[in-house]
Design a protein around this motif. Structure first.
Motif, short mmCIF file in Angstrom:
data_model
loop_
_atom_site.label_atom_id
_atom_site.label_comp_id
_atom_site.label_asym_id
_atom_site.label_seq_id
_atom_site.Cartn_x
_atom_site.Cartn_y
_atom_site.Cartn_z
N PRO A 83 -58.09 -50.99 78.85
CA PRO A 83 -57.98 -51.35 77.42
C PRO A 83 -58.46 -50.23 76.50
CG PRO A 83 -59.09 -53.09 78.68
CD PRO A 83 -59.00 -51.89 79.57
N MET A 84 -57.65 -49.95 75.48
CA MET A 84 -58.07 -49.02 74.44
C MET A 84 -59.22 -49.64 73.65
SD MET A 84 -55.92 -47.48 71.17
CE MET A 84 -55.48 -49.06 70.45
N LEU A 85 -60.20 -48.82 73.34
CA LEU A 85 -61.29 -49.20 72.43
C LEU A 85 -61.45 -48.05 71.46
CD1 LEU A 85 -64.01 -50.64 74.86
CD2 LEU A 85 -62.81 -51.89 73.09
N ARG A 86 -60.72 -48.06 70.37
CA ARG A 86 -60.75 -46.91 69.46
C ARG A 86 -61.07 -47.34 68.04
NH1 ARG A 86 -59.78 -41.59 69.50
NH2 ARG A 86 -59.14 -41.66 71.68
N LEU A 87 -61.99 -46.62 67.44
CA LEU A 87 -62.37 -46.82 66.04
C LEU A 87 -61.68 -45.75 65.21
CD1 LEU A 87 -64.30 -48.05 63.82
CD2 LEU A 87 -65.91 -46.25 64.46
N VAL A 88 -60.90 -46.18 64.22
CA VAL A 88 -60.26 -45.22 63.30
C VAL A 88 -60.97 -45.32 61.96
CG1 VAL A 88 -58.15 -44.63 62.05
CG2 VAL A 88 -58.02 -45.30 64.45
#
Length: 689
Positions: A287-292
């Motif tokens: 799973p992607m876990l990305r903060l933009v």
């Protein structure tokens, strides 16, 4: 003694004292010795009276020359004390008859207290004191005296005795030092017990300036381990998430290309870079876990749209969740305009969607007919079932509680598949917080504004010049522009805030009869708010009087002026968000901060920062400095950043070392859990997001 032994194992700790210690967060002997002093007193030598000055906290001694009861504004017992070098006054406002007898002329007294200027020279008010014999040797303390944070009913002396007792036992039985030997040698770190003994019992030669600013090597040793515990707990979360399987979404490109062709503008290079980073994450089976992160108006929603199209293009669903109905509805409008020409059905779910309309939306979501679902917290309520949710976009995620985000993630599982998560915020997060509070996330920053955006000019004006500000509004609207007038919170009360907005709207309607004025506040029904916002966006209103409900997500390019009343009541991040509602078009825009005197020092500092910079990251760093991590983070994680010893501003330089040490610790089985348990106990469960 076991370090995790309950505090009641110490001599003299009964149920009542145990309860008081629990109020300080102390339940074990280890917790007791990690309760560090906030400052120190020097009782290691007797100071000559000629040496002392105002503000000194010191030990003095001398002979009592006179003792009198003085009738002034307050009745006081006044003693005059002298040594070979000079004199000082001791003043007691609370005294008993026995004290008058004890403090009689001719007695020798040793005192400890703070020296202050008084009506007849230097004095000490209510010093600690004891009688000594004429020939008594100058017996003083061997170490500096610690002053601890207290709770009601627990005096300093009692806490000092308990900590001393615990340290004596630790000297005999030892304290498990969890940092590996190679780490301590490489970073030249003192042993844990050595550091604790120094901090509770510093030698007279200790550098007080270093200790009182938290920069002493012994304090840094403990701060580093505490930051390490927080970092490890988030890495643990990341590992747990990455053990789950996600649906890989390799970039097919067709839908995205059609979407980009339909846009009236090109993406900025920063948007393209961040979108590529998201694409790489989505192509994986973890799973992607990305903060933009992107400042107000930087175009984060484009990144969300491109990510959603990758899921939709392969027959799956994506969900976009926003914290307020205003922001969620704006997302819904944008996504409909973008996606419906591509043949994509967009569903909408919020608290105000009821009855037949709600059932219809739920059916479309459950059947998979709606490929994109936009909504508020209503998305994770019971009864909302997704057909095949593989991507969740959470906007302004710090506004959501832990359990709310968890609930939405659960809806993406069919027992085997966890959704990718894309988290967006227009509230720039200081680098120090990104490295600690968001260590479980990969971070991308959109550090470029789209062409045509103009920086907002910020003016700071006293509310005594209100008439001039009203004229500025008249002038802007007469040129076909629109304006906001924001009323800030008076107290923690929606009612009072709404009343303030209503009064401001009435005043402005009387002052500017030629303008079309709308009002929006938190106590209005969602349908009313939406109606007013739509009218403002359609330029059917010239001036919008509002509370801070418009802080996030309102996009009206024609609005070029914002007035914020009493900006000193708001944090920097909130002011920056509000200011971001203007400057969204190509016309020069202004934000007027209309303050009410007198300003506090912090209020003055906030307004200075707002006037000097529009850089969200600089503002975020200053906000962290002024308000601390707990407030800046909002509700991201309940147990997060309850730091006992470390300070994110002061100890920011330790964070790169913390990241390296974490990797070394992870090679030792079970060590990570032991460090987390020591510093965070059960609170590390907060991080399950």
């Amino acid at each position: 003694m076991q370090q995790e032994s309950p505090i009641r194992d110490l001599k003299g700790v009964g149920a009542a004292l145990e309860l008081k210690l629990q109020r300080l967060g102390i339940t074990t002997i280890q917790g007791l010795v990690l309760h560090l002093p906030i400052r120190y007193q020097d009782r290691t030598r007797v100071r000559a009276l000629a040496e002392v000055g105002p503000g000194d906290e010191c030990v003095i001694q001398g002979d009592i020359q006179s003792t009198d009861i003085v009738q002034g504004r307050r009745r006081a017992l006044v003693c005059r004390l002298r040594d070979e070098t000079g004199g000082i006054t001791l003043r007691f406002f609370h005294f008993a008859a026995a004290q008058i007898k004890i403090l009689s002329p001719g007695k020798r007294l040793r005192c400890f207290g703070e020296v202050r200027p008084g009506p007849s020279g230097l004095e000490m008010i209510h010093p600690e004191y004891r009688l000594i014999t004429q020939d008594e040797r100058e017996v003083t303390e061997d170490t500096l005296t610690p002053v601890y944070p207290l709770t009601e009913g627990l005096p300093q002396g009692r806490l000092r005795t308990l900590i001393h007792q615990a340290l004596e036992q630790l000297k005999i039985r030892g304290l498990n030092d969890l940092l590996p030997l190679e780490v301590k040698q490489h970073w030249r770190l003192p042993d844990l017990l050595e550091a604790l003994l120094y901090l509770h019992q510093p030698p007279p030669s200790a550098n007080l300036a270093l200790l009182e600013t938290g920069r002493h090597p012994a304090q840094r040793r403990l701060a580093l381990e505490e930051l390490l515990a927080h970092h490890l707990s988030l890495l643990k979360v990341r590992q747990q998430v990455q053990q789950q399987r996600a649906q890989p979404l390799p970039s097919m490109g067709e839908l995205e290309a059609r979407f980009l062709q339909n846009l009236p503008f090109a993406l900025t290079s920063a948007q393209t870079r961040v979108s590529d980073e998201v694409s790489v994450d989505l192509s994986r089976s973890t799973p992607m876990l990305r903060l933009v992160q992107g400042d107000v108006g930087s175009g984060k929603t484009m990144i969300a749209a491109l990510a959603a199209l990758k899921a939709i293009g392969q027959g799956y669903q994506a969900a976009v969740m926003a914290p307020t109905e205003i922001l969620a509805e704006q997302h819904f409008s944008n996504f409909k305009v973008w996606f419906e020409p591509l043949g994509i059905t967009v569903a909408w779910l919020a608290g105000k969607v009821k009855g037949k309309q709600r059932l219809e939306q739920l059916q479309r979501i459950a059947s998979g007919d709606a490929a994109l679902v936009v909504g508020t917290h209503a998305l994770f309520q019971e009864g909302v079932t997704f057909a095949n949710l593989v991507l969740i976009v959470i906007d302004e995620q710090h506004r959501f509680g832990v359990h709310q985000r968890l609930s939405l993630r659960e809806k993406g599982r069919d027992g085997r598949i966890a959704p990718h998560q894309l988290i967006m915020t227009a509230t720039p997060i200081p680098r120090t917080l990104t490295m600690t509070a968001y260590a479980d996330l990969d971070c991308s920053i959109i550090d470029e504004l789209p062409p045509g955006r103009t920086p907002v000019n910020t003016l700071v004006i006293s509310d005594t010049r209100r008439d001039e500000v009203v004229e500025r509004v008249r002038a802007a609207c007469s040129q076909g522009r629109q304006a906001y007038w924001v009323c800030t919170l008076i107290e923690e009360s929606d009612v009072l805030e709404s009343q303030a907005a209503e009064m401001a709207a009435q005043y402005l309607t009387e002052s500017l009869p030629e303008l079309r004025i709308g009002l929006i506040h938190g106590r209005m029904k969602a349908t009313e708010k939406a109606k007013i916002m739509s009218a403002f966006k359609a330029a059917e209103l010239d001036l919008l009087v509002a509370t801070t409900v418009i802080e996030v997500g309102v996009d009206v390019p024609n609005a070029s002026l914002m007035i914020i009343e009493n900006p000193e009541r708001l944090g920097l991040a909130q002011l920056h968000q509000l200011r971001g509602r203007v400057g969204r078009g190509s016309v020069e825009s202004y934000c007027v901060l209309m303050y009410h005197a007198p300003l506090s020092q912090q209020g003055r500092e906030r307004l200075r920062v707002m006037k000097e910079t529009t850089d969200g990251f600089k503002i975020a760093e200053k906000d962290l400095e002024l308000r601390g991590p707990g407030e800046v983070l909002g509700t991201r994680q309940t147990g997060l950043m309850q730091l006992r010893i470390a300070d994110l501003q002061r100890d920011a330089d330790l964070l790169p070392d913390v990241k390296q040490i974490a990797q070394a610790v992870l090679t030792h089985e079970g060590l990570s859990d032991a460090i987390i348990q020591r510093w965070m106990g059960s609170s590390e469960a907060y991080a399950q997001v």
